[in-house]
Design an enzyme around this catalytic site. Structure first.
Site, PDB file in Angstrom:
ATOM      1  N   THR A  16       0.847  -1.194   0.000  1.00  0.00           N
ATOM      2  CA  THR A  16       0.000   0.000   0.000  1.00  0.00           C
ATOM      3  C   THR A  16       0.886   1.250   0.000  1.00  0.00           C
ATOM      4  O   THR A  16       2.046   1.210   0.367  1.00  0.00           O
ATOM      5  CB  THR A  16      -0.933   0.028   1.216  1.00  0.00           C
ATOM      6  OG1 THR A  16      -0.170   0.228   2.421  1.00  0.00           O
ATOM      7  CG2 THR A  16      -1.731  -1.274   1.323  1.00  0.00           C
ATOM      8  N   GLY A  17       0.284   2.376  -0.417  1.00  0.00           N
ATOM      9  CA  GLY A  17       1.060   3.601  -0.522  1.00  0.00           C
ATOM     10  C   GLY A  17       2.188   3.467  -1.528  1.00  0.00           C
ATOM     11  O   GLY A  17       3.300   3.960  -1.328  1.00  0.00           O
ATOM     12  N   ALA A  18       1.888   2.817  -2.668  1.00  0.00           N
ATOM     13  CA  ALA A  18       2.937   2.382  -3.593  1.00  0.00           C
ATOM     14  C   ALA A  18       3.428   3.456  -4.544  1.00  0.00           C
ATOM     15  O   ALA A  18       4.405   3.239  -5.255  1.00  0.00           O
ATOM     16  CB  ALA A  18       2.434   1.179  -4.400  1.00  0.00           C
ATOM     17  N   ILE A  22       8.677   5.887   0.226  1.00  0.00           N
ATOM     18  CA  ILE A  22       9.100   4.544   0.616  1.00  0.00           C
ATOM     19  C   ILE A  22       8.381   3.478  -0.201  1.00  0.00           C
ATOM     20  O   ILE A  22       8.998   2.504  -0.646  1.00  0.00           O
ATOM     21  CB  ILE A  22       8.842   4.328   2.122  1.00  0.00           C
ATOM     22  CG1 ILE A  22       9.786   5.211   2.951  1.00  0.00           C
ATOM     23  CG2 ILE A  22       9.006   2.868   2.513  1.00  0.00           C
ATOM     24  CD1 ILE A  22       9.450   5.277   4.425  1.00  0.00           C
ATOM     25  N   GLY A  23       7.082   3.651  -0.406  1.00  0.00           N
ATOM     26  CA  GLY A  23       6.323   2.665  -1.164  1.00  0.00           C
ATOM     27  C   GLY A  23       6.804   2.541  -2.592  1.00  0.00           C
ATOM     28  O   GLY A  23       6.917   1.433  -3.138  1.00  0.00           O
ATOM     29  N   SER A 146       7.306   4.214  12.748  1.00  0.00           N
ATOM     30  CA  SER A 146       8.193   5.374  12.712  1.00  0.00           C
ATOM     31  C   SER A 146       8.990   5.411  14.005  1.00  0.00           C
ATOM     32  O   SER A 146       8.650   4.726  14.983  1.00  0.00           O
ATOM     33  CB  SER A 146       7.364   6.663  12.591  1.00  0.00           C
ATOM     34  OG  SER A 146       8.131   7.811  12.852  1.00  0.00           O
ATOM     35  N   TYR A 159       0.206  12.505  14.020  1.00  0.00           N
ATOM     36  CA  TYR A 159       1.011  11.496  13.316  1.00  0.00           C
ATOM     37  C   TYR A 159       1.688  10.571  14.333  1.00  0.00           C
ATOM     38  O   TYR A 159       1.662   9.342  14.194  1.00  0.00           O
ATOM     39  CB  TYR A 159       2.053  12.192  12.440  1.00  0.00           C
ATOM     40  CG  TYR A 159       2.962  11.252  11.696  1.00  0.00           C
ATOM     41  CD1 TYR A 159       2.562  10.652  10.509  1.00  0.00           C
ATOM     42  CD2 TYR A 159       4.244  10.970  12.181  1.00  0.00           C
ATOM     43  CE1 TYR A 159       3.398   9.783   9.823  1.00  0.00           C
ATOM     44  CE2 TYR A 159       5.085  10.105  11.502  1.00  0.00           C
ATOM     45  CZ  TYR A 159       4.657   9.518  10.317  1.00  0.00           C
ATOM     46  OH  TYR A 159       5.488   8.663   9.648  1.00  0.00           O
TER      47      TYR A 159
END
Length: 344
Positions: A16-18, A22-23, A146, A159
């Site tokens: 996910t978040g590709a 980072i993704g 994180s 966050y």
């Protein structure tokens, strides 16, 4: 139970978040390693562009436009993977977003959006992965947390809260899966050179910044792919992340004072006033900033991390190093202690 994971070139991976940061780096690196990919993000056009790029390199990639904050969308990701590949070997919960500003400034709506993506997205993804992996032979779940999973910082409080929640959820689920053939890893990066600050909503006077040292997103991708093949509990990316975690546990009050003195300055760019018309990707993707691996912050980016290299060493090497430290501690504890004799 010892979990056996497949080699990368034998794996089907949901990510996910590709389409950013980072993704995006993980998708490209995994494709080079021969992983068959199921790529998920909110921007369908960006996903299609990425998939076409990877297919031209010989990779097999399926895309699913989805918002991980919506459990029905996450179910669609899982079903699409099963229909196409018959199983899921690794599921990486990476999608994330942020808001900069004091707790008093940030609206509840924006706080809830951060939690919907960062925390509930991990919950939805993990539970979907558990259900499908139990049906199809097990696998690895990798949750991207994180350094603020262990220690909160000012100005990105929501966050930090979301990443604290991810840690608690991951630890609880790991214990519940003790007898399942499922590995569950929490990745805790330090400041990473990605478009995170550009995507985040900003309530501050100046543009957001990241506290140095800042590390390359390739280090996080390498750590994720390591955990896809090797069962691990927690992995830090960058020595700063390990240091902040340790200081937060051992010296919390002095760390409070240090952060008050430095964080408010380090998390803003004093020469870049906040633009009131600034776009962000909190509630909807920003197409102009998709398919970017790194940001343009005025800092040096560290391409290597000594601590990360140590973490990813083979188990026998780590066993020797840790064993030596434990033996030394045991010998110190075995020394005769001086007795205090009190006289009335």
């Amino acid at each position: 139970m010892s979990v056996k994971l497949k080699k990368l070139n034998e794996q089907v991976m949901v990510l996910t978040g590709a389409t950013s940061g980072i993704g995006l780096v993980t998708a490209r690196t995994a494709a080079e390693a021969g992983v068959r990919l199921v790529l998920a993000a909110r921007d369908g056009d960006a996903l299609d562009t990425l998939a076409q790029e990877l297919r031209q390199r010989g990779a097999e990639a399926l895309t699913v436009a989805a918002d991980v904050g919506n459990p029905a969308d996450v179910e669609r990701i899982g079903q699409a993977a099963i229909e196409r590949f018959g199983r899921i070997d690794t599921w990486v919960n990476n999608a994330g977003i942020g808001v900069y500003g004091s707790q008093e400034q940030v609206t509840l709506e924006d706080m809830q959006r951060v939690m919907a993506t960062n925390f509930w997205g991990v919950v939805h993804g993990s539970l979907t992965a558990v259900k499908l992996m139990k049906q199809h032979g097990g696998g690895a779940i990798i949750n991207v947390g994180s350094e603020v999973s262990d220690r909160a910082v000012p100005l990105i409080g929501t966050y930090a809260a979301s990443k604290h929640a991810v840690k608690a959820f991951t630890e609880s689920l790991r214990m519940e899966l003790e007898k399942a053939q499922i590995s569950l890893t929490l990745i805790k990066p330090a400041s990473i050179d990605t478009p995170f600050t550009a995507h985040a909503r900003n309530y501050m006077e100046y543009e957001p910044d990241l506290p140095p040292p800042i590390y390359a997103p390739e280090l996080v991708a390498k750590t994720i792919l390591h955990a896809a093949e090797t069962p691990e509990r927690d992995l830090f990316v960058g020595g700063r992340a390990r240091l902040i975690s340790t200081l937060g546990a051992v010296l919390p009050r002095p760390l409070d004072r240090l952060m008050r003195a430095a964080a408010f300055r380090q998390e803003q760019q004093p020469d870049q006033p906040n633009n009131p018309d600034r776009r962000d990707a909190l509630h909807a993707p920003d197409p102009a900033r998709e398919l970017q691996q790194r940001n343009d912050l005025p800092h040096k980016t560290f391409e290597r991390s000594v601590y990360q290299a140590y973490q990813l060493r083979s188990t026998p090497v780590k066993t020797v190093l840790v064993g030596g430290a434990l033996l030394a501690a045991w010998r110190l504890m075995r020394r005769p202690a001086q007795r205090n004799v009190w006289h009335a």
